[in-house]
Write an enzyme that holds these catalytic residues in place. Structure first.
Site, PDB file in Angstrom:
ATOM      1  N   ASP A   1      -2.767  -1.217   2.707  1.00  0.00           N
ATOM      2  CA  ASP A   1      -3.844  -0.397   3.289  1.00  0.00           C
ATOM      3  C   ASP A   1      -3.441   0.467   4.483  1.00  0.00           C
ATOM      4  OD1 ASP A   1      -5.228  -1.909   1.459  1.00  0.00           O
ATOM      5  OD2 ASP A   1      -6.690  -2.729   2.854  1.00  0.00           O
TER       6      ASP A   1
ATOM      7  N   HIS B   1      -6.029   2.352   7.159  1.00  0.00           N
ATOM      8  CA  HIS B   1      -6.097   1.997   8.580  1.00  0.00           C
ATOM      9  C   HIS B   1      -5.695   3.188   9.452  1.00  0.00           C
ATOM     10  CE1 HIS B   1      -5.614  -2.636   7.819  1.00  0.00           C
ATOM     11  NE2 HIS B   1      -6.443  -2.072   6.978  1.00  0.00           N
TER      12      HIS B   1
ATOM     13  N   ASP C   1      -2.194  -1.486  -6.845  1.00  0.00           N
ATOM     14  CA  ASP C   1      -3.612  -1.185  -7.009  1.00  0.00           C
ATOM     15  C   ASP C   1      -4.157  -0.475  -5.785  1.00  0.00           C
ATOM     16  OD1 ASP C   1      -3.730  -4.137  -5.739  1.00  0.00           O
ATOM     17  OD2 ASP C   1      -5.617  -3.143  -5.329  1.00  0.00           O
TER      18      ASP C   1
ATOM     19  N   GLU D   1      -8.298   0.169  -4.143  1.00  0.00           N
ATOM     20  CA  GLU D   1      -9.743   0.101  -4.272  1.00  0.00           C
ATOM     21  C   GLU D   1     -10.360   1.414  -3.785  1.00  0.00           C
ATOM     22  OE1 GLU D   1     -12.243  -3.683  -3.648  1.00  0.00           O
ATOM     23  OE2 GLU D   1     -12.141  -2.774  -1.671  1.00  0.00           O
TER      24      GLU D   1
ATOM     25  N   GLU E   1     -11.323   6.292   1.024  1.00  0.00           N
ATOM     26  CA  GLU E   1     -10.501   6.173   2.233  1.00  0.00           C
ATOM     27  C   GLU E   1      -9.115   6.766   1.981  1.00  0.00           C
ATOM     28  OE1 GLU E   1     -11.499   1.954   2.863  1.00  0.00           O
ATOM     29  OE2 GLU E   1     -12.242   2.532   4.846  1.00  0.00           O
TER      30      GLU E   1
END
Ligand SMILES: *[C@@H]1O[C@H](CO)[C@@H](O)[C@H](O)[C@H]1NC(C)=O
Ligand SMILES: *[C@@H]1O[C@H](CO)[C@@H](O)[C@H](O)[C@H]1NC(C)=O
Ligand SMILES: *[C@@H]1O[C@H](CO)[C@@H](O)[C@H](O)[C@H]1NC(C)=O
Ligand SMILES: *[C@@H]1O[C@H](CO)[C@@H](O)[C@H](O)[C@H]1NC(C)=O
Ligand SMILES: *[C@@H]1O[C@H](CO)[C@@H](O)[C@H](O)[C@H]1NC(C)=O
Length: 777
Positions: free
Chosen positions: A529, A533, A602, A604, A608
């Protein structure tokens, strides 16, 4: 193809039957892997109030975006070490298993399973997947297993009572259609990787760690062949699906290239090409229905491709050459962008390559590339049907959203910064309250993610106050606070400071080093991520720099370090891998860091992901790096296209299965499956909403009115959105502004609007302003 003879070995097989041509063994059609992981983290609300700071001085800074330069990938963002505020660590908790060479190494690329865990989880190249068989599976091979899954082999989850759509679809893994191995490989085989680039990696299999490689596999996304380079070891061609027939062509495919056809028990046909550079041509003899062995050592390249029925003429032309890596270049000028994949190749270098393109490539090919598309197509696992292109380079063209800045935007109207005075007066009242919240407290979380969301919320609020409401004293007062809040991170004094670790090469949270929990802060330390972030910080910095250009210089090294961590364009930057997150083959990023996964990488939150591109665009513009701004523009344009193909589905979508597109959004998109869920719960507003937040000017570029209307009617119309609670409610109505801005404005301006309907990254001020701008209020 002329057949010299059936090479199938018809003597008894292990099970004692006598006719292998009609194998008694069922084809190994693989297995459905992992539990559908949904463990995760619930979002917290960040709604607080505090007295307002006193305005001190005025600010007034226009945003300027100059004409971008050419070749937007040419230059590094920086080449110097990250600022000294980042503690340096030499080690990372995840070992670099079998990796040769020196850091930086990519952490979020498609090939990471080769160096994680047992090293046997698949690598999805599209259309093929490959995996180290490691003595296991139906083939018991020690080589590399190749698999290709047809749409008919997919497994679907239960149909939703609301939409009729399947809750997930997944492709079986572990099918070892063809394995390329060598007689020299056995139980001491080791797998190493080197040349880890953005589109490619090289895998070597050695009989044991001390020996030279028996086989090397240059693996490149989209390759038409899986190519194996031999240097004197003895090839084995194995299968876990079992040979029905193995035939050798009487004629060479081209001079020096022998050709074999493998008909497997599942009805598939694979073609093997062998280009010998010295010694003898490949001479296979079939030992049993799972094994064909070369009569002797082989020097050269063995290439394997699945024939969809019409592939042979193209494969015959393209065999002998193989790609080793891809050079990415691109340009941006006058609102047009283009990017080019130039395939570096080896083998018969005068031969043109065949490479498979995904749907979002073919729809954006320039004329020259489109002219070289073939009618050879193979299904991919989660990216629709791929098309073979006979060319050594592809160029894709996009319209760039260069007219998008900080204020609300729509494709038709461009940037909208003018509201009526009544609307402004109304919003001003709300803004005054919201900017009075405790900025320092809300941005001081033990999570880079939640702190970043809070910073971005206040940054957006300040931008509205300054650029749209025109209350410069109020903006100045808030800005002073936000600078202090941001400085906590720029000075790296937050609860879990970032560290620069040189094992992989990147800036990670110290949270796992301190707590020992690999999942701390959503796995930031393990490279999960990062673009989500850091995107929030990069965006916040762009706004602060927009409001106060003098702030840019002292903060540039810090902010650029975050950009370099997620989106470094250049190998000249020795501190960070190139393009950690964004995958230029897939057209979106991967959020999945250093965790082994049967289903591949992957991601999600597609929204973002696009936010991070938008942040890079705006920080590039504000910090005077036009190439960075253009890369952000191009990423946004590419993402809009790829997300409309793979993530966000109108009824017209043809890339994803008809059984799945009724879900409207992907849920979690893996390389091998789609799962209409989230990592933090299964409420429909979570599943759809995580592809909406944060709503920013770029949102309508990705989420078209047609899509938003279909999604709204499916899940949220007829009072259903109004019944949702918490911050998701605000997100749903913010998204609704794309199709009914005045209706959305009415919800947000209603006196009964409850602040608990705002999530920690959102403000009522921005939602009002966004809806009002789109609605001409
Ligand atoms: C696998 O093959 C068997 C028979 O060979 C069949 O019964 C089964 O349905 C197949 N499974 C899948 C997932 O295709
Ligand atoms: C092939 O092996 C020989 C020795 O067996 C070695 O000298 C040569 O460098 C190898 N070639 C390649 C391309 O690895
Ligand atoms: C056929 O298979 C048997 C048993 O696996 C083996 O002994 C024999 O050598 C093979 N024959 C050929 C022609 O490959
Ligand atoms: C497309 O094909 C033509 C004819 O084979 C070839 O000359 C040209 O180089 C190819 N284009 C690319 C981009 O490789
Ligand atoms: C803004 O740019 C887009 C390209 O992304 C273009 O389609 C649109 O026409 C432009 N809008 C205005 C108002 O210039």
């Amino acid at each position: 193809m002329a057949v010299v003879g059936l090479l199938v070995n018809t003597s008894a097989d292990a099970s004692g039957t006598h006719q292998i041509l009609a194998s008694t063994k069922a084809p190994d059609n693989g297995s459905i892997p992992s539990a559908l992981e949904t463990a995760g983290h619930l979002a917290t609300q960040l709604i607080l109030t505090s007295p307002i700071a006193v305005p001190t001085s005025l600010i007034s800074i226009p945003l300027t975006i100059k004409t971008p330069l050419n070749h937007i990938f040419a230059d590094p963002i920086a080449t110097d070490a990250p600022p000294p505020s980042f503690e340096k660590k030499r080690e990372h908790p995840v070992p670099r298993l079998g990796i040769s060479g020196t850091a930086p190494f990519s952490t979020n690329k498609f090939y990471a399973n080769f160096f994680l865990g047992g090293q046997t989880s698949p690598t999805y190249l599209h259309p093929y997947a490959v995996a180290w068989a490691k003595g296991k599976g139906a083939s018991s091979s020690w080589g590399l297993a190749i698999s290709h899954v047809e749409a008919t082999q997919r497994v679907y989850g239960q149909s939703s009572p609301t939409t009729g759509a399947a809750s997930y679809f997944i492709n079986p893994v572990g099918i070892q259609s063809v394995c390329i191995s060598a007689k020299e490989l056995g139980s001491h085989t080791t797998l190493t990787t080197d040349s880890l680039h953005d589109f490619s990696v090289r895998v070597s299999l050695r009989p044991d760690a001390s020996k030279p490689a028996a086989i090397q596999f240059p693996l490149v996304q989209g390759s038409a062949f899986i190519s194996a380079v031999f240097n004197g070891s003895t090839p084995l061609i194995q299968t876990g699906v079992f040979y029905k027939t193995v035939t050798r062509s009487t004629r060479e495919a081209k001079s020096g290239i022998t050709k074999y056809k493998l008909h497997l028990e599942d009805g598939s046909t694979w073609i093997v090409y062998a280009y010998h550079t010295r010694g003898d041509p490949l001479d296979l003899h079939v030992i049993n229905n799972g094994l064909a062995e070369s009569k002797g050592p082989f020097y050269g390249v063995i290439q394997v491709a699945k024939d969809p029925g019409n592939g042979e003429p193209i494969y015959d032309q393209a065999c002998g050459a193989y790609p080793t890596s891809v050079d990415l270049s691109g340009n941006a000028k006058d609102g047009k962008g283009s990017y080019t994949f130039t395939f570096k190749k080896s083998g018969m270098i005068l031969t043109t390559l065949a490479m498979f393109a995904l749907p979002h490539h073919t729809t954006s090919f320039d004329d020259a590339t489109r002219a070289n598309m073939t009618n050879v197509k193979l299904q991919t696992t989660t990216k629709g049907v791929a098309t073979a292109v006979f060319a050594d380079s592809w160029t894709m063209v996009e319209e760039l959203p260069t007219n998008m800045s900080f204020v609300p935007w729509s494709p038709k109207a461009g940037s909208i910064s003018t509201l009526s005075s009544t609307t402004k007066t109304f919003i001003h009242n709300i803004a005054l309250q919201e900017i009075s919240q405790n900025i320092l407290q809300q941005t001081n979380q033990n999570s880079m993610y939640f702190s970043g969301k809070a910073l971005a919320k206040f940054a957006t609020l300040l931008m509205v106050i300054n650029d749209i409401l025109g209350d410069k004293p109020l903006a100045q007062a808030g800005l002073n606070q936000l600078k202090v809040a941001f400085a906590r991170f720029a000075e790296n004094k937050q609860l879990f400071p970032l560290v620069y670790e040189s094992g992989w090469g990147g800036v990670v949270s110290s949270a796992t080093y301190v707590t020992g929990n690999s999942g701390a802060d959503f796995g930031n330390t393990y490279y999960n991520d990062h673009h989500f972030h850091y995107g929030y910080y990069i965006y916040s910095a762009a706004v602060i720099g927009h409001l106060d250009p003098d702030w840019v210089k002292p903060n540039k090294a810090y902010v650029n370090t975050l950009v370099r961590d997620v989106a470094n364009p250049s190998t000249q930057d020795k501190f960070f891998p190139v393009w950690r997150c964004f995958d230029w083959y897939h057209g979106h990023s991967w959020a999945h860091g250093l965790f082994e996964s049967l289903d591949g990488k992957d991601q999600e939150s597609s929204s973002e992901d696009s936010m991070h591109a938008y942040a890079i665009k705006m920080w590039g513009a504000v910090s005077g790096d036009q190439n960075m701004a253009s890369r952000g523009d191009l990423m946004l344009a590419v993402m809009a296209r790829s997300m409309q193909s793979y993530y966000l589905y109108t009824q017209k979508n043809t890339a994803q299965p008809a059984q799945y597109i009724g879900n409207k959004a992907a849920g979690i998109l893996f390389e091998n499956k789609l799962d209409h869920t989230t990592y933090f719960g299964t409420n429909i507003e979570f599943i759809q909403g995580i592809h909406m937040l944060p709503l920013l000017p770029h949102t309508p570029l990705v989420r078209t009115p047609e899509f938003v209307a279909e999604e709204w009617n499916t899940y949220f119309g007829n009072g259903r959105a109004a019944a949702v609670v918490g911050g998701w409610k605000g997100i749903l109505f913010g998204n609704y502004a794309t199709i009914d801005p005045r209706g959305a404005y009415a919800v947000f301006s209603n006196p009964s609007f409850d602040p608990s309907w705002l999530d920690g990254g959102a403000s009522l001020t921005w939602y009002l302003c966004y809806a009002a701008a789109l609605g001409g209020l």
